[in-house]
Design an enzyme around this catalytic site. Structure first.
Site, PDB file in Angstrom:
ATOM      1  N   ARG A  60       0.844  -1.208   0.000  1.00 28.04           N
ATOM      2  CA  ARG A  60       0.000   0.000   0.000  1.00 28.04           C
ATOM      3  C   ARG A  60       0.877   1.255   0.000  1.00 28.04           C
ATOM      4  O   ARG A  60       0.481   2.302  -0.496  1.00 28.04           O
ATOM      5  CB  ARG A  60      -0.956   0.005   1.211  1.00 28.04           C
ATOM      6  CG  ARG A  60      -1.702   1.318   1.386  1.00 28.04           C
ATOM      7  CD  ARG A  60      -3.011   1.208   2.152  1.00 28.04           C
ATOM      8  NE  ARG A  60      -2.888   0.430   3.373  1.00 28.04           N
ATOM      9  CZ  ARG A  60      -2.294   0.845   4.509  1.00 28.04           C
ATOM     10  NH1 ARG A  60      -1.749   2.041   4.566  1.00 28.04           N
ATOM     11  NH2 ARG A  60      -2.241   0.061   5.559  1.00 28.04           N
ATOM     12  N   TYR A  89     -12.967  18.025 -16.054  1.00 28.18           N
ATOM     13  CA  TYR A  89     -13.466  16.649 -16.194  1.00 28.18           C
ATOM     14  C   TYR A  89     -14.666  16.429 -15.255  1.00 28.18           C
ATOM     15  O   TYR A  89     -14.674  16.948 -14.131  1.00 28.18           O
ATOM     16  CB  TYR A  89     -12.314  15.700 -15.858  1.00 28.18           C
ATOM     17  CG  TYR A  89     -12.681  14.247 -15.892  1.00 28.18           C
ATOM     18  CD1 TYR A  89     -12.884  13.597 -17.107  1.00 28.18           C
ATOM     19  CD2 TYR A  89     -12.845  13.522 -14.719  1.00 28.18           C
ATOM     20  CE1 TYR A  89     -13.223  12.258 -17.141  1.00 28.18           C
ATOM     21  CE2 TYR A  89     -13.183  12.180 -14.745  1.00 28.18           C
ATOM     22  CZ  TYR A  89     -13.376  11.556 -15.956  1.00 28.18           C
ATOM     23  OH  TYR A  89     -13.718  10.239 -15.991  1.00 28.18           O
ATOM     24  N   ASP A 139      -4.137  19.163 -14.643  1.00 29.95           N
ATOM     25  CA  ASP A 139      -4.499  17.837 -15.157  1.00 29.95           C
ATOM     26  C   ASP A 139      -4.065  17.791 -16.621  1.00 29.95           C
ATOM     27  O   ASP A 139      -4.637  18.458 -17.472  1.00 29.95           O
ATOM     28  CB  ASP A 139      -6.011  17.632 -15.008  1.00 29.95           C
ATOM     29  CG  ASP A 139      -6.485  16.265 -15.520  1.00 29.95           C
ATOM     30  OD1 ASP A 139      -5.796  15.662 -16.358  1.00 29.95           O
ATOM     31  OD2 ASP A 139      -7.573  15.828 -15.095  1.00 29.95           O
ATOM     32  N   LYS A 160      -5.750   6.623 -19.570  1.00 36.93           N
ATOM     33  CA  LYS A 160      -5.985   7.124 -20.922  1.00 36.93           C
ATOM     34  C   LYS A 160      -4.722   6.948 -21.780  1.00 36.93           C
ATOM     35  O   LYS A 160      -4.333   5.838 -22.064  1.00 36.93           O
ATOM     36  CB  LYS A 160      -6.437   8.585 -20.859  1.00 36.93           C
ATOM     37  CG  LYS A 160      -7.526   8.852 -19.823  1.00 36.93           C
ATOM     38  CD  LYS A 160      -8.846   8.198 -20.158  1.00 36.93           C
ATOM     39  CE  LYS A 160      -9.864   8.295 -19.029  1.00 36.93           C
ATOM     40  NZ  LYS A 160     -10.129   9.632 -18.520  1.00 36.93           N
TER      41      LYS A 160
HETATM   42  C1  LIG Z   1     -10.440  10.085 -17.254  1.00 32.63           C
HETATM   43  C2  LIG Z   1     -10.010  11.389 -16.721  1.00 32.63           C
HETATM   44  C3  LIG Z   1      -9.853  11.587 -15.347  1.00 32.63           C
HETATM   45  C4  LIG Z   1     -10.158  10.511 -14.325  1.00 32.63           C
HETATM   46  O1  LIG Z   1      -9.331   9.411 -14.482  1.00 32.63           O
HETATM   47  P1  LIG Z   1      -9.735   7.914 -14.017  1.00 32.63           P
HETATM   48  O2  LIG Z   1      -8.482   7.157 -14.237  1.00 32.63           O
HETATM   49  O3  LIG Z   1     -10.873   7.480 -14.884  1.00 32.63           O
HETATM   50  O4  LIG Z   1     -10.152   8.011 -12.594  1.00 32.63           O
HETATM   51  C5  LIG Z   1      -9.408  12.822 -14.908  1.00 32.63           C
HETATM   52  N1  LIG Z   1      -9.147  13.820 -15.774  1.00 32.63           N
HETATM   53  C6  LIG Z   1      -9.308  13.679 -17.105  1.00 32.63           C
HETATM   54  C7  LIG Z   1      -9.001  14.816 -18.001  1.00 32.63           C
HETATM   55  C8  LIG Z   1      -9.741  12.462 -17.631  1.00 32.63           C
HETATM   56  O5  LIG Z   1      -9.911  12.330 -18.952  1.00 32.63           O
END
Ligand SMILES: *Cc1c(COP(=O)(O)O)cnc(C)c1O
Length: 396
Positions: A61, A114, A186, A211
């Site tokens: 963890r 998001y 982000d 992604k």
């Molecule tokens: C998908 C996404 C998230 C969240 O990510 P997860 O891995 O699905 O929790 C956050 N910010 C953006 C821009 C995203 O496309």
């Protein structure tokens, strides 16, 4: 020839992090260490590792060898001092807020963040006594004025979802520094291949690794990169709160990242070709892509991005009804709520990012009912164009 000291991203996405540890039994690939704990033969060594005075792992963890390699790869790709990983992108974002914000603090962000992040802003942070101020994404002056009023954190996302607006990181980071605020970006949509927010003044850069980083839509993960001092706080919060990245997912992400640069370069090229093609199509009303000169923020994108990315969106004549006819005809695209993978993925915001909004709220956010989010895959671009052409013919 690349004469700069720092190797290029294509090299770092393969070798980054992988040469820093001795690999198990001379394996050339990072092993998946599923072990939850790590055993010691004597108490002194165990104690030294537990106190952080000697390298090693205690409990997965906290840290794990496979996960550590993933963190080290992102660290070098984003040019950061340190990185720490999470079980998902949302865990990275919520843990960053949990670790760095306290009751009474104010956070400033944009309206187009998001969907999950937006829920944190509207549903989960205010009851904790954290004031959230969401500004018009396109209005940099409004953002600067809001920041000048003071805040603990400026939280940005660029390009945005689903209209791929571009936010000027350098300009807004400067405003944030002037009031002593932390800047968090982000960078999921751009990937480290197309943008490096730390170099533009950000303090922390976050990715949903689910992604572009993984690229194969088969592993969830998240990561935050920044200074050693800030990442130490995020790591401590995560090790106690428990949103740890699983070793198998870390392995899948590492495996995917070997081709990160190849994939993103192809996606940049194909998205540009497709965006240009769509602007000429009679059934298409509007095309959003930062690589187009007609894009509102093309100049900012040119300045802060190394490539314009694989994400675009476009609206078709006939709105939602036309989309219901046209999207299922696409042969080479999943209709799914995902992006950034090797396959092309399409989805209307009406059922993905903005499913919980009313039509009026979507209109106010500049999202026509006939908008399609298009995540360009790595298929042959001529095949993708032919596929779009035959599918769009059903609604012409
Ligand atoms: C998908 C996404 C998230 C969240 O990510 P997860 O891995 O699905 O929790 C956050 N910010 C953006 C821009 C995203 O496309």
């Amino acid at each position: 020839m690349n004469n700069s000291k720092q190797p290029a991203a294509a090299t770092l996405s393969i070798w980054g992090g992988e040469t820093e540890h001795e690999l198990y039994e001379r394996s050339t690939q990072v092993p998946v260490v599923h072990s939850v704990s790590f055993a010691y033969k004597d108490i002194d060594t165990w104690q030294n590792v537990a106190l952080g005075n000697e390298p090693g792992h205690i409990y997965s963890r906290n840290t794990n060898p496979t996960v550590r390699t993933f963190e080290d790869k992102l660290k070098v790709l984003e040019g950061a001092e340190a990185a720490t990983s999470f079980s998902s992108g949302m865990a990275a974002i919520s843990n960053t807020f949990g670790a760095l914000l306290s009751p009474g603090d104010r956070i400033i962000s944009i309206k187009d963040s998001y969907g999950g992040t937006n829920k944190l802003f509207t549903e989960f942070l205010p009851p904790l006594g954290i004031e959230v101020s969401l500004c018009d994404t396109t209005d940099h002056s409004e953002l600067e004025a809001e920041i000048a009023g003071g805040c603990k954190m400026l939280y940005l996302e660029t390009p945005t979802n689903p209209t791929v607006k571009i936010v000027d990181i350098q300009r807004l980071a400067k405003a944030a520094k002037a009031v002593g605020a932390l800047v968090v970006v982000d960078n999921t949509f751009a990937s480290p291949i197309n943008c490096n927010p730390l170099a533009l003044g950000a303090d922390i850069v976050i990715h949903s690794a689910s992604k572009y980083l993984g690229g194969h839509a088969d592993a969830l993960g998240g990561i935050a990169c920044g200074s050693a001092a800030l990442i130490k706080k995020l790591y401590h919060y995560r090790e106690i709160n428990g949103a740890a990245l699983a070793p198998m997912d870390a392995y899948s992400l590492l495996r995917g990242m070997k081709t990160l640069s190849l994939r993103v370069e192809r996606q940049n090229q194909s998205a540009m070709t497709i965006a240009n093609w769509l602007t000429q199509h009679p059934a298409v009303e509007q095309v959003n892509y930062p690589g187009l000169e007609s894009h509102l923020h093309h100049d900012i994108a040119k300045r802060q991005m190394h490539g314009f990315g694989g994400m675009l969106s476009f609206s078709v004549k006939g709105g939602l009804e036309a989309i219901k006819v046209f999207l299922p005809k696409l042969q080479y695209a999943h209709m799914a709520a995902n992006l950034g993978c090797v396959e092309t993925v399409v989805g209307p915001p009406v059922v993905t990012s903005h499913v919980e909004c009313t039509a009026a709220e979507r209109a106010a956010a500049g999202i026509p009912e006939g908008l399609v989010r298009y995540s360009t895959g790595i298929e042959d671009v001529d095949d993708l164009l032919a596929d779009l052409e035959q599918a769009l013919a059903y609604i012409e």
